[in-house]
Design an enzyme around this catalytic site. Structure first.
Site: not given
Lengths: 157, 157
Positions: A68, A70, A74, A108, A122
């Protein structure tokens, strides 16, 4: 006497198997395309007074997180086991205490090795956008690089 | 090819001794009252796009972090060794993967055991206030509890 009640206990002891007192083991978000496999999530810290959240993900041998991207970033610290991660078009071997940064809008995925679990912390912003999943065109573009195609073996097949 | 240049490398390998590629070992903030001892700090993640920062603190055997309080919270994951922490008026034994939450305006200190180091990750808000140090009156109030007095042995003496 537990004087700190507003926030829950100040100290939560680690339990065997990378579990924690008072932390729920959550099923990973579902998706009809099997974009992930054999992964669980535990939210270790999430509080209205904190602008970040810290989660622990545990991937069983052969499993992987969702591919995914975004806007939010992270920040990952590997805790146990080993495997590989894809960040953009780069594939890296990962082992305990390695650090992985996923910049905004970067594809990723984290994969456990076939013979070992992969556990990682995370850090994300508490206020964050929803992930985008790859289109078939995105997947084709990623798989145009042999190293990425090899990394993505077994997904969406 | 390293396609991710804006943010630095996506992957930073862990080095022996709880060090990381490209992460500076920082001297701990100084204070004339010896409110801390034998501790180092490494900033693992700090980025304008992240609302939290993740730091690694390493305390040598017998060492301790500053006794302080502030509005911002701490979210701590113990990584190695063992010791004790003070949160408010509670003293807890801490060991790898234990979680410690320090609520706003709560006195806190982390101490390594005499015979072991103590290493921990600490998540904070990127935008945060400066710590307050205890006055003599604060210390007297804390030490009125025998368990806290025993914990604070060796500080400011």
């Amino acid at each position: 006497m537990d004087e700190i009640t507003r926030k829950g206990p100040a100290h939560r002891k680690a339990q065997p198997g990378y579990r924690w007192d008072g932390v729920e083991l959550r099923p990973y978000k579902e998706d009809e395309r099997a974009l992930f496999r054999s992964i669980t999530r535990q939210v270790l810290f999430s509080d209205p007074d904190m602008h970040g959240e810290l989660r622990y993900f545990d991937v069983a041998p052969g499993g992987f997180s969702t591919l995914e991207r975004h806007e939010h970033m992270h920040a990952v610290v590997i805790l146990r086991g080993h495997g590989q991660c894809l960040v953009g078009h780069e594939v890296k071997e990962i082992a305990p205490h390695d650090l992985v940064t996923v910049p905004p809008w970067t594809w990723h995925q984290f994969r456990a090795a076939a013979d070992a679990p992969l556990g990682f912390l995370c850090l994300v912003n508490a206020a964050r956008d929803k992930p985008q999943l790859p289109t078939e065109a995105d997947l084709a573009e990623l798989k145009a690089q042999p190293q990425v195609a090899e990394f993505l073996r077994g997904m969406s097949e």
